[in-house]
Structure formats: structure tokens, C-alpha cells
Design a protein around this motif. Structure first.
Motif, PDB file in Angstrom:
ATOM      1  N   MET A   1      -4.564  -2.177   1.516  1.00  0.00           N
ATOM      2  CA  MET A   1      -3.167  -1.798   1.427  1.00  0.00           C
ATOM      3  C   MET A   1      -2.843  -1.157   0.083  1.00  0.00           C
ATOM      4  O   MET A   1      -1.696  -0.868  -0.183  1.00  0.00           O
ATOM      5  N   ASP A   3      -3.228   1.786  -0.969  1.00  0.00           N
ATOM      6  CA  ASP A   3      -2.727   3.155  -0.916  1.00  0.00           C
ATOM      7  C   ASP A   3      -1.408   3.265  -0.147  1.00  0.00           C
ATOM      8  O   ASP A   3      -1.016   4.349   0.261  1.00  0.00           O
ATOM      9  N   ILE A   4      -0.692   2.160  -0.002  1.00  0.00           N
ATOM     10  CA  ILE A   4       0.612   2.148   0.663  1.00  0.00           C
ATOM     11  C   ILE A   4       1.690   2.431  -0.372  1.00  0.00           C
ATOM     12  O   ILE A   4       1.720   1.801  -1.429  1.00  0.00           O
ATOM     13  N   THR A   5       2.565   3.366  -0.039  1.00  0.00           N
ATOM     14  CA  THR A   5       3.694   3.698  -0.897  1.00  0.00           C
ATOM     15  C   THR A   5       4.967   3.533  -0.090  1.00  0.00           C
ATOM     16  O   THR A   5       5.007   3.890   1.092  1.00  0.00           O
ATOM     17  N   ALA A  53       7.389   3.437   4.584  1.00  0.00           N
ATOM     18  CA  ALA A  53       6.067   3.065   4.063  1.00  0.00           C
ATOM     19  C   ALA A  53       5.072   4.086   4.598  1.00  0.00           C
ATOM     20  O   ALA A  53       5.017   4.325   5.806  1.00  0.00           O
ATOM     21  N   ASP A  55       0.941   5.882   4.075  1.00  0.00           N
ATOM     22  CA  ASP A  55      -0.389   5.710   3.499  1.00  0.00           C
ATOM     23  C   ASP A  55      -0.702   6.908   2.604  1.00  0.00           C
ATOM     24  O   ASP A  55       0.170   7.763   2.365  1.00  0.00           O
ATOM     25  N   LEU A  61       3.896   4.410   8.324  1.00  0.00           N
ATOM     26  CA  LEU A  61       3.446   3.102   8.793  1.00  0.00           C
ATOM     27  C   LEU A  61       4.619   2.222   9.207  1.00  0.00           C
ATOM     28  O   LEU A  61       4.457   1.296   9.991  1.00  0.00           O
ATOM     29  N   ALA A  82      -0.068  -0.268  12.824  1.00  0.00           N
ATOM     30  CA  ALA A  82      -0.028  -0.899  11.507  1.00  0.00           C
ATOM     31  C   ALA A  82       0.457  -2.349  11.564  1.00  0.00           C
ATOM     32  O   ALA A  82       0.610  -2.990  10.522  1.00  0.00           O
ATOM     33  N   ILE A  87       2.715  -4.667   6.324  1.00  0.00           N
ATOM     34  CA  ILE A  87       3.657  -3.583   6.068  1.00  0.00           C
ATOM     35  C   ILE A  87       5.097  -4.085   6.214  1.00  0.00           C
ATOM     36  O   ILE A  87       5.953  -3.786   5.380  1.00  0.00           O
TER      37      ILE A  87
END
Length: 148
Positions: A1, A3-5, A53, A55, A61, A82, A87
């Protein structure tokens, strides 16, 4: 996770968010009426705090929409692919921080019945239920996140 923004959504995200809502398997069968023809429009996204959210490739996501004036979580969705990755929890933590930053003490949620357990697991408390209205023929759980 890693690289989750979570970023503010823009009107350009409208189609992708609408697709996520309409394609959610949580809204099949009896619940399909809730999202039939639903659109997360660009004007809605520009007017309300909507956060998405994504990737590392900007794939959506999940997202949420907070109605600050009403102190209410209006929308919260996680893409079917996801689910179970944390998330939703990240989005609710982000929502709580945004609400607190906006000076809110609590945020109301009128939940999709199958989502009630998720909200409870992420810190909401049940406060009652909302009776059926319009195309919705079932009671919905009413919950609250205390964010102050």
C-alpha cells in the motif's frame, strides 16, 4: 500500500467515480435502485470535498465525499478489486482529519446496510436508523464518527 495516494478529486475524475459507484457489486440485486443512473458529476466534485485514493498509475481505488455544511459523509466507495486492502480505512481516517480540520465535531453517515459493519470497525457508532424513502424501500443504519 506504499504507493497509495489520497488526493482531492477533480471534475476530470467524474466518469471514473461514476463507474466505480455504478459497478459496485455491493449494489446488485435489491440495492441496484440506489445507484441506477447515479452520476458523480463534475459540479458535485468541484463543490464538495471529494477525495480519491489512487495507486501509482492513478488508478482509482476508492473515494469519499464529505458534505461539510451538513457534517455528513455523503459517498464512500472502494473498488471491488481493492476490497480488503485497507483502502476504506485510509479513506475514513483521511475523512476524519478533513472533518476535524473543517471544525466539525462529528460526521453523520447514513449507510448502505451491508456497509454498516465496515463503519463500525473504523470507529463509527450507530445512532439509529433512517426509514425508507423514494426508491429506497429499506431502513438504513445511521451512524456517527466523532472527530473532535
Amino acid at each position: 500500500m506504499s504507493d497509495i495516494t489520497i488526493r482531492r478529486a477533480t471534475a476530470d475524475d467524474s466518469r471514473r467515480l461514476t463507474r466505480l459507484v455504478r459497478g459496485s457489486r455491493a449494489y446488485r440485486g435489491d440495492y441496484a435502485a440506489m445507484v441506477d443512473g447515479y452520476q458523480v458529476g463534475g459540479a458535485y466534485i468541484e463543490h464538495h470535498p471529494v477525495f480519491v485514493a489512487v495507486d501509482g498509475t492513478d488508478r482509482v481505488l476508492g473515494f469519499y465525499a464529505l458534505l461539510v455544511d451538513e457534517a455528513e459523509l455523503d459517498l464512500a466507495f472502494v473498488a471491488d478489486a481493492a476490497q480488503g486492502l485497507g483502502i476504506g480505512r485510509l479513506l475514513m481516517e483521511h475523512m476524519a482529519a478533513q472533518a476535524k480540520g473543517a471544525g466539525l465535531a462529528a460526521v453523520r453517515v447514513v449507510a448502505h446496510p451491508p456497509a454498516e459493519e465496515f463503519y463500525l470497525r473504523t470507529g463509527a457508532v450507530r445512532t439509529g436508523s433512517v426509514p425508507p424513502t423514494g426508491r429506497i424501500h429499506w431502513e438504513r443504519p445511521e451512524l456517527r464518527y466523532d472527530v473532535a
